[in-house]
Design a protein around this motif. Structure first.
Motif, PDB file in Angstrom:
ATOM      1  N   ALA A  37      -6.804 -12.932   2.760  1.00 10.57           N
ATOM      2  CA  ALA A  37      -6.407 -12.212   2.939  1.00 10.57           C
ATOM      3  C   ALA A  37      -7.608 -10.831   1.956  1.00 10.57           C
ATOM      4  CB  ALA A  37      -5.409 -11.917   2.924  1.00 10.57           C
ATOM      5  N   ILE A  38      -7.041  -9.758   2.496  1.00 14.80           N
ATOM      6  CA  ILE A  38      -8.559  -8.644   2.285  1.00 14.80           C
ATOM      7  C   ILE A  38      -7.327  -7.658   0.366  1.00 14.80           C
ATOM      8  CG2 ILE A  38     -10.161  -6.931   2.209  1.00 14.80           C
ATOM      9  CD1 ILE A  38     -11.020  -8.456   4.312  1.00 14.80           C
TER      10      ILE A  38
ATOM     11  N   SER B 107     -11.238  -2.233   9.242  1.00 15.72           N
ATOM     12  CA  SER B 107     -11.199  -2.314  10.441  1.00 15.72           C
ATOM     13  C   SER B 107     -10.351  -3.364  11.135  1.00 15.72           C
ATOM     14  CB  SER B 107     -12.563  -3.055  10.344  1.00 15.72           C
ATOM     15  OG  SER B 107     -13.764  -1.817   9.788  1.00 15.72           O
ATOM     16  N   LEU B 108      -9.882  -4.311   9.975  1.00 12.32           N
ATOM     17  CA  LEU B 108      -8.958  -5.126   9.848  1.00 12.32           C
ATOM     18  C   LEU B 108      -6.987  -4.545  10.680  1.00 12.32           C
ATOM     19  CD1 LEU B 108     -10.039  -8.137   8.787  1.00 12.32           C
ATOM     20  CD2 LEU B 108      -9.163  -8.115  10.804  1.00 12.32           C
ATOM     21  N   GLY B 109      -7.311  -3.367   9.529  1.00 18.36           N
ATOM     22  CA  GLY B 109      -6.184  -2.689   9.833  1.00 18.36           C
ATOM     23  C   GLY B 109      -5.766  -2.702   8.710  1.00 18.36           C
ATOM     24  N   ILE B 110      -6.131  -2.576   7.359  1.00 21.60           N
ATOM     25  CA  ILE B 110      -5.350  -2.820   6.379  1.00 21.60           C
ATOM     26  C   ILE B 110      -5.733  -1.618   5.365  1.00 21.60           C
ATOM     27  CG2 ILE B 110      -6.033  -3.685   3.435  1.00 21.60           C
ATOM     28  CD1 ILE B 110      -5.232  -5.395   6.395  1.00 21.60           C
ATOM     29  N   PHE B 111      -4.578  -1.291   4.716  1.00 22.66           N
ATOM     30  CA  PHE B 111      -4.001   0.463   4.455  1.00 22.66           C
ATOM     31  C   PHE B 111      -5.358   0.473   3.015  1.00 22.66           C
ATOM     32  CE2 PHE B 111       0.214   0.273   5.006  1.00 22.66           C
ATOM     33  CZ  PHE B 111      -0.091   0.770   6.354  1.00 22.66           C
ATOM     34  N   PRO B 112      -5.871   1.053   3.195  1.00 25.51           N
ATOM     35  CA  PRO B 112      -7.599   1.210   1.727  1.00 25.51           C
ATOM     36  C   PRO B 112      -7.141   1.650   0.450  1.00 25.51           C
ATOM     37  CG  PRO B 112      -6.585   4.276   3.108  1.00 25.51           C
ATOM     38  CD  PRO B 112      -6.248   2.572   3.528  1.00 25.51           C
TER      39      PRO B 112
ATOM     40  N   ASP C 257      -1.387  -0.107  -2.248  1.00 30.96           N
ATOM     41  CA  ASP C 257      -0.811   0.189  -0.307  1.00 30.96           C
ATOM     42  C   ASP C 257      -0.628  -1.022   0.188  1.00 30.96           C
ATOM     43  OD1 ASP C 257       0.558   2.617  -0.107  1.00 30.96           O
ATOM     44  OD2 ASP C 257      -0.935   3.536   0.139  1.00 30.96           O
ATOM     45  N   ALA C 258      -1.825  -1.336   0.186  1.00 32.75           N
ATOM     46  CA  ALA C 258      -2.692  -2.896   1.052  1.00 32.75           C
ATOM     47  C   ALA C 258      -1.593  -3.789  -0.261  1.00 32.75           C
ATOM     48  CB  ALA C 258      -3.933  -2.746   0.495  1.00 32.75           C
ATOM     49  N   THR C 259      -1.680  -4.153  -1.081  1.00 33.55           N
ATOM     50  CA  THR C 259      -0.586  -5.306  -1.980  1.00 33.55           C
ATOM     51  C   THR C 259       0.213  -5.164  -0.739  1.00 33.55           C
ATOM     52  OG1 THR C 259      -2.062  -5.044  -3.948  1.00 33.55           O
ATOM     53  CG2 THR C 259       0.843  -6.177  -3.677  1.00 33.55           C
TER      54      THR C 259
ATOM     55  N   ALA D 255      -3.762 -10.046   8.648  1.00 38.59           N
ATOM     56  CA  ALA D 255      -4.170  -8.784   8.721  1.00 38.59           C
ATOM     57  C   ALA D 255      -2.966  -7.887   9.826  1.00 38.59           C
ATOM     58  CB  ALA D 255      -5.736  -8.439   9.457  1.00 38.59           C
ATOM     59  N   PRO D 256      -2.433  -6.995  10.235  1.00 37.59           N
ATOM     60  CA  PRO D 256      -2.252  -7.060  11.059  1.00 37.59           C
ATOM     61  C   PRO D 256      -2.452  -7.445  13.373  1.00 37.59           C
ATOM     62  CG  PRO D 256      -2.154  -4.936   9.812  1.00 37.59           C
ATOM     63  CD  PRO D 256      -3.243  -5.744   9.465  1.00 37.59           C
TER      64      PRO D 256
END
Length: 325
Positions: free
Chosen positions: A90-91, A103-108, A112-114, A314-315
């Protein structure tokens, strides 16, 4: 579920506050160990130890270089994929560009990504039916989102030289370095030949980008497309140019920044779904890179698409085209 959180404290946008928020959020769901990288390659060493210990999840809080290093630590040298346990990755972005996460659709943003990560963990639940993505086998290393010979590698080398002098790395610095490298290449004879399956070799190529998703690069927050139909579930995107004249190059660049890109140019060498590509160099070896890290000069490189190589949190992907079709 057991997890290791790998934090690169020197990454551009990594802060103690974001790290603590992420740690507390993960501790509400998982059994978490927090590790900080202290030297180049340390993320890979931590990841390898986590895999050997049977950890279920490795969360990376850092930039693209840390992500790439962790993945290489988990999978080892390219060739056959590991037959044993490989934790999911997970990133939570913490770098300057964060191309892989985007590119994986993770919030920048890290906050928000957490929150997104916690939602994804709840969605996957105990079944752990993680999304799986393809990677690029570069022979020496795994690339998680791009590799190349020529202009991009020259730009990476220039930026790394600045970084070693303590200069802050930003997307605009990469862009300036790429423009200078492109101008320099436009005054040289093209020396690369691209070998794609089922096609005659294409000689007289100035540079080659290889990617496994699209877009794989950003000008600040604006996506730049080289292979619009390439995805983590398809083959490789291959992008090269046989000419670097100013006006045709500017026309192509405008297409690459379009919201609905449709790349068409006589000087363009392109394949959005290649199983593999071999690039050879006439004359002296040429600068090469993977995932934004300078690899050195190489006379020849072979890049191979390896499907379903890595489990990620990821989504889901919007589509899964068949490799090579």
């Amino acid at each position: 579920m057991r997890a290791v959180l790998i934090v690169n404290p020197t990454a551009t946008s990594t802060t103690p506050a974001a790290r603590d928020l992420l740690t507390h959020a993960l501790q509400s769901r998982l059994e978490v160990t927090v590790e900080h990288t202290t030297h180049r390659g340390h993320g890979g060493e931590i990841a390898q130890a986590a895999a050997e210990d049977g950890v279920d999840l490795v969360v990376v809080h850092g930039g693209d270089g840390t992500v790439s290093n962790v993945v290489n630590g988990l999978l080892g040298r390219p060739g056959e994929l590991p037959t044993g346990h490989v934790p999911a990755v997970a990133i939570v972005p913490g770098g300057s560009a964060n191309v892989m996460a985007r590119s994986l659709g993770i919030f920048p943003g890290p906050i928000d990504a957490t929150n997104q990560l916690i939602d994804l963990l709840d969605t996957y639940g105990e079944q752990r039916n993680w999304r799986r993505i393809g990677l690029i086998d570069c022979g020496e290393r795994w690339a998680v989102f791009n590799a190349g010979m020529g202009v991009d590698a020259e730009a990476v080398a220039a930026v790394e030289a600045k970084r070693e002098k303590g200069v802050k790395v930003t997307p605009s610095r990469y862009i300036r370095a790429a423009v200078r490298a492109t101008l320099a290449y436009s005054r040289r004879e093209p020396r690369l030949t691209v070998h794609l399956p089922g096609r005659e070799p294409i000689s007289g190529v100035h540079f080659v980008f290889v990617s496994n998703s699209s877009p794989w690069t950003y000008a600040n927050d604006r996506p730049m497309w080289t292979n619009p139909d390439c995805t983590f579930e398809s083959g490789l995107g291959v992008f090269g140019l046989t000419a670097l004249k100013v006006i045709p190059s500017l026309r192509l660049l405008r297409q690459m920044f379009a919201k609905r890109p449709k790349l068409e140019a006589p000087q363009l060498v392109r394949d959005d779904n290649a199983a593999c590509v071999r690039v050879t160099c006439a004359g002296p070896p040429m600068a090469s890179q993977f995932d934004g890290d300078y690899l050195g000069e190489r006379a020849e490189m072979t890049f191979r698409a390896v499907a379903d190589a890595l489990p990620v949190v990821a989504p889901p992907s919007k589509s899964r085209p068949e490799l090579g079709k």
